[in-house]
Design a protein around this motif. Sequence first.
Motif, PDB file in Angstrom:
ATOM      1  N   ALA A 108       6.039  20.348   8.218  1.00 37.95           N
ATOM      2  CA  ALA A 108       5.901  19.314   9.240  1.00 37.95           C
ATOM      3  C   ALA A 108       6.876  18.175   8.953  1.00 37.95           C
TER       4      ALA A 108
ATOM      5  N   THR B 117      -2.063  14.820  18.492  1.00 44.02           N
ATOM      6  CA  THR B 117      -0.796  15.135  17.845  1.00 44.02           C
ATOM      7  C   THR B 117       0.193  15.709  18.848  1.00 44.02           C
TER       8      THR B 117
ATOM      9  N   SER C 250       3.732  17.780  18.799  1.00 43.32           N
ATOM     10  CA  SER C 250       4.517  18.572  17.856  1.00 43.32           C
ATOM     11  C   SER C 250       5.516  19.428  18.619  1.00 43.32           C
TER      12      SER C 250
ATOM     13  N   VAL D  77       8.499  14.193  21.095  1.00 36.70           N
ATOM     14  CA  VAL D  77       7.885  13.854  19.817  1.00 36.70           C
ATOM     15  C   VAL D  77       8.406  12.490  19.392  1.00 36.70           C
TER      16      VAL D  77
ATOM     17  N   PHE E 114      -3.128  17.784  10.741  1.00 39.51           N
ATOM     18  CA  PHE E 114      -2.152  18.790  11.194  1.00 39.51           C
ATOM     19  C   PHE E 114      -1.882  19.799  10.092  1.00 39.51           C
TER      20      PHE E 114
ATOM     21  N   TYR F  75       3.783  27.796  14.384  1.00 35.49           N
ATOM     22  CA  TYR F  75       4.954  27.300  13.667  1.00 35.49           C
ATOM     23  C   TYR F  75       5.211  28.052  12.369  1.00 35.49           C
TER      24      TYR F  75
ATOM     25  N   ILE G 248       6.443  16.137  14.124  1.00 40.18           N
ATOM     26  CA  ILE G 248       5.123  15.759  14.619  1.00 40.18           C
ATOM     27  C   ILE G 248       4.999  14.248  14.723  1.00 40.18           C
TER      28      ILE G 248
END
Length: 212
Positions: free
Chosen positions: A157, A171, A173, A181, A193, A203, A210
Amino acid sequence: MRVTVFGATGGIGRLTVQRLLDGGHHVTALVRTPAKLTLTHPDLTITTGQLSDPAAVRKAVAGADAVISALGPSLQRSATGAPLAEGTRNIVTAMETEQVTRFIGLATPSLADPKDKPHWKHKVLPVMAKLMFPHALAELTGMTGAVTGSGLDYTIARITNPTNKPATGHTRSGFLGHDKVGSAMPRADIAAFLVAQLTDTRYRRAMPAISN
């Protein structure tokens, strides 16, 4: 799940450990100073050791279903060496030896993902990082390269501005140039997350950016 956490005494790390425990996971945390991790729980195993000690890292990883790294580099300009990059290489080696494939970690949008499209952050953030935090950028580059160059099933992340604000539960992402983002994000939401990636397959082998 049995999850090994590195960086458990940091701001994001402690919140990650707590969220894992609240979710019913068993956590093993490798820390240099156990007193810094004030959490107590029957499903929390704290082991004392250094990232520079391959045997200690392997012992912490053994038997895990996944590894979460909340490690982040020092922002001190006077910092020297590459302890986190070298430590991450030890983590990767231990995971490969113990046949633990799932790795979840942190980086910065200063580092690009192949799924990104051209974006102003690719131009501005690396320049700013090289000027203000050259050692931190070098560490992050080494840490990320150790993981992405392996055969691990990773999700990294990319965060820009972690804050201590209350969690929002929301969130955003995705990848630069594709998805909207932003930059700021409470550490509690970052931790959420990371934990969610234990079962989220969107992912795999990618580095999403994020934010809230």
